[in-house]
Design a protein around this motif. Structure first.
Motif, PDB file in Angstrom:
ATOM      1  N   GLN A 182       1.266   6.685  13.197  1.00 48.83           N
ATOM      2  CA  GLN A 182       1.159   7.738  14.340  1.00 48.83           C
ATOM      3  C   GLN A 182      -0.113   8.721  14.010  1.00 48.83           C
ATOM      4  N   SER A 183      -0.775   9.136  14.756  1.00 54.15           N
ATOM      5  CA  SER A 183      -2.018   9.810  14.341  1.00 54.15           C
ATOM      6  C   SER A 183      -2.723  10.515  15.625  1.00 54.15           C
ATOM      7  N   VAL A 237     -16.013   9.896   6.744  1.00 55.41           N
ATOM      8  CA  VAL A 237     -14.954  10.063   5.612  1.00 55.41           C
ATOM      9  C   VAL A 237     -14.787   8.448   5.200  1.00 55.41           C
ATOM     10  N   SER A 238     -14.431   7.673   6.011  1.00 59.73           N
ATOM     11  CA  SER A 238     -13.900   6.367   5.831  1.00 59.73           C
ATOM     12  C   SER A 238     -15.348   5.806   5.016  1.00 59.73           C
ATOM     13  N   ARG A 239     -16.432   5.899   5.295  1.00 55.96           N
ATOM     14  CA  ARG A 239     -17.517   5.405   4.897  1.00 55.96           C
ATOM     15  C   ARG A 239     -17.559   5.858   3.433  1.00 55.96           C
ATOM     16  N   GLY A 244      -4.733  14.745   7.236  1.00 56.03           N
ATOM     17  CA  GLY A 244      -6.163  14.089   7.176  1.00 56.03           C
ATOM     18  C   GLY A 244      -6.817  14.055   8.276  1.00 56.03           C
ATOM     19  N   VAL A 245      -8.107  13.149   8.335  1.00 53.83           N
ATOM     20  CA  VAL A 245      -8.764  13.234   9.569  1.00 53.83           C
ATOM     21  C   VAL A 245      -8.142  12.630  10.746  1.00 53.83           C
ATOM     22  N   GLY A 246      -7.178  11.804  10.578  1.00 53.94           N
ATOM     23  CA  GLY A 246      -6.631  11.336  12.046  1.00 53.94           C
ATOM     24  C   GLY A 246      -7.307   9.883  12.367  1.00 53.94           C
ATOM     25  N   GLY A 268      -4.190  14.665  11.229  1.00 55.12           N
ATOM     26  CA  GLY A 268      -3.607  13.915  10.387  1.00 55.12           C
ATOM     27  C   GLY A 268      -2.955  12.666  10.782  1.00 55.12           C
ATOM     28  N   SER A 269      -2.112  12.038  10.051  1.00 56.10           N
ATOM     29  CA  SER A 269      -1.600  10.605  10.092  1.00 56.10           C
ATOM     30  C   SER A 269      -0.147  10.609   9.556  1.00 56.10           C
TER      31      SER A 269
END
Length: 130
Positions: free
Chosen positions: A98-99, A70-72, A48-50, A104-105
């Motif tokens: 970790q990210s 993305v979160s919003r 993902g976005v990290g 990504g994460s």
């Protein structure tokens, strides 16, 4: 201590749901489990976005929501990771992330490993309520 299956299932659900929510369409999410002599560790990896390094601890805070677009768009109350940390803590474990942005994460948690036979023996020695 005996693990609470329902609560640990909730933690796994929170981690996988977040991985899906923050990953691009068609991205691969990997769930891995490993055990060593004293702990069991589960990790959820997403493409993902990290998350920036300075926010890695903050994501476990109450009502935390990242500021990225993305979160919003994905919504949420900012409770899932906070609740997950509480559940893992109450199981004498630890949870971490970790990210890096754009890479990504990996969200992981570890729990103390306990032999099933020892747990059954400890339960058998407990006095019964009358």
């Amino acid at each position: 201590m005996t693990a609470d299956r329902d609560h640990l299932e909730q933690v796994l659900d929170n981690l996988v749901t977040n991985a899906i929510k923050f990953s691009p369409e068609g991205g691969t999410i990997v769930v891995a489990l490993r055990a060593d002599g004293k702990d069991v560790e589960l990790s959820v990896t997403d493409p993902g976005v990290g998350i920036p390094a300075h926010q890695l601890e903050a994501v476990f805070g109450l009502f935390y929501q990242a500021a990225d677009p993305v979160s919003r768009r994905t919504g949420g109350m900012g409770l899932g990771l906070y609740i997950s940390r509480e559940i893992i803590s109450r199981h004498n474990g630890r949870i971490w992330a970790q990210s890096a942005p754009g890479h990504g994460s990996i969200f992981s948690f570890s729990l103390p490993r306990q032999r099933v036979a020892a747990r059954k023996a400890a339960t058998a020695r407990r006095p019964k309520a009358t």
